[in-house]
Write a protein that holds these residues in place. Structure first.
Motif, PDB file in Angstrom:
ATOM      1  N   ALA A  62       0.805  -1.216   0.000  1.00  0.00           N
ATOM      2  CA  ALA A  62       0.000   0.000   0.000  1.00  0.00           C
ATOM      3  C   ALA A  62       0.839   1.268   0.000  1.00  0.00           C
ATOM      4  N   ALA A  63       2.123   1.155  -0.154  1.00  0.00           N
ATOM      5  CA  ALA A  63       2.983   2.334  -0.119  1.00  0.00           C
ATOM      6  C   ALA A  63       2.748   3.202  -1.348  1.00  0.00           C
ATOM      7  N   ASP A 118       4.814  11.979  -3.444  1.00  0.00           N
ATOM      8  CA  ASP A 118       4.127  13.006  -4.234  1.00  0.00           C
ATOM      9  C   ASP A 118       2.873  12.465  -4.926  1.00  0.00           C
ATOM     10  N   ARG A 119       2.468  11.237  -4.625  1.00  0.00           N
ATOM     11  CA  ARG A 119       1.308  10.635  -5.283  1.00  0.00           C
ATOM     12  C   ARG A 119       0.279  10.065  -4.310  1.00  0.00           C
ATOM     13  N   SER A 120       0.342  10.416  -3.045  1.00  0.00           N
ATOM     14  CA  SER A 120      -0.572   9.838  -2.072  1.00  0.00           C
ATOM     15  C   SER A 120      -2.029  10.206  -2.340  1.00  0.00           C
ATOM     16  N   ALA A 151     -11.149  -1.706  -4.197  1.00  0.00           N
ATOM     17  CA  ALA A 151     -11.184  -1.942  -2.756  1.00  0.00           C
ATOM     18  C   ALA A 151      -9.883  -2.617  -2.353  1.00  0.00           C
ATOM     19  N   GLY A 152      -9.603  -2.567  -1.081  1.00  0.00           N
ATOM     20  CA  GLY A 152      -8.423  -3.258  -0.570  1.00  0.00           C
ATOM     21  C   GLY A 152      -7.653  -2.418   0.408  1.00  0.00           C
ATOM     22  N   GLU A 153      -6.546  -2.961   0.866  1.00  0.00           N
ATOM     23  CA  GLU A 153      -5.772  -2.292   1.890  1.00  0.00           C
ATOM     24  C   GLU A 153      -5.192  -0.965   1.434  1.00  0.00           C
ATOM     25  N   HIS A 154      -5.060  -0.754   0.143  1.00  0.00           N
ATOM     26  CA  HIS A 154      -4.483   0.487  -0.373  1.00  0.00           C
ATOM     27  C   HIS A 154      -5.447   1.672  -0.282  1.00  0.00           C
ATOM     28  N   VAL A 155      -6.734   1.422  -0.103  1.00  0.00           N
ATOM     29  CA  VAL A 155      -7.719   2.503   0.023  1.00  0.00           C
ATOM     30  C   VAL A 155      -8.515   2.370   1.325  1.00  0.00           C
ATOM     31  N   ALA A 156      -7.878   1.880   2.358  1.00  0.00           N
ATOM     32  CA  ALA A 156      -8.569   1.574   3.611  1.00  0.00           C
ATOM     33  C   ALA A 156      -8.511   2.702   4.636  1.00  0.00           C
ATOM     34  N   LEU A 187      -6.773   2.449   8.129  1.00  0.00           N
ATOM     35  CA  LEU A 187      -6.342   1.054   8.276  1.00  0.00           C
ATOM     36  C   LEU A 187      -5.522   0.578   7.074  1.00  0.00           C
ATOM     37  N   ILE A 188      -4.895   1.510   6.373  1.00  0.00           N
ATOM     38  CA  ILE A 188      -4.045   1.155   5.231  1.00  0.00           C
ATOM     39  C   ILE A 188      -2.979   0.160   5.684  1.00  0.00           C
TER      40      ILE A 188
END
Length: 76
Positions: A19-20, A24-26, A43-48, A51-52
């Motif tokens: 999920a990193a 400059d792109r968060s 969906a997933g841990e990258h957009v949580a 709770l990322i």
């Protein structure tokens, strides 16, 4: 050695964190939360949110997106 030829694997600070985001792109995560043509949802841990990078975040994100999809289908 980079796994799968991906730059993130070699990045000293991320160390295979799925999920990193580049510093400059968060903001890209906010873009991923928007449905594409009301048909594609991410969906997933990258957009949580807070709770990322957790399994719990991935689960909650998936459930949230599922509810959005069901609500969308109910209006059609």
């Amino acid at each position: 050695m980079c796994l799968l030829g991906r730059r993130r694997c070699c990045d000293h600070w991320r160390r295979l964190a799925y999920a990193a985001a580049q510093s400059d792109r968060s903001e890209a995560r906010a873009t991923l939360l928007q449905a594409v043509a009301e048909k594609i949802f991410f969906a997933g841990e990258h957009v949580a949110g807070p709770l990322i990078q957790t399994c719990g975040g991935a689960t909650l994100s998936g459930e949230s997106v599922a509810r959005r999809g069901v609500a969308l289908l109910a209006t059609k």
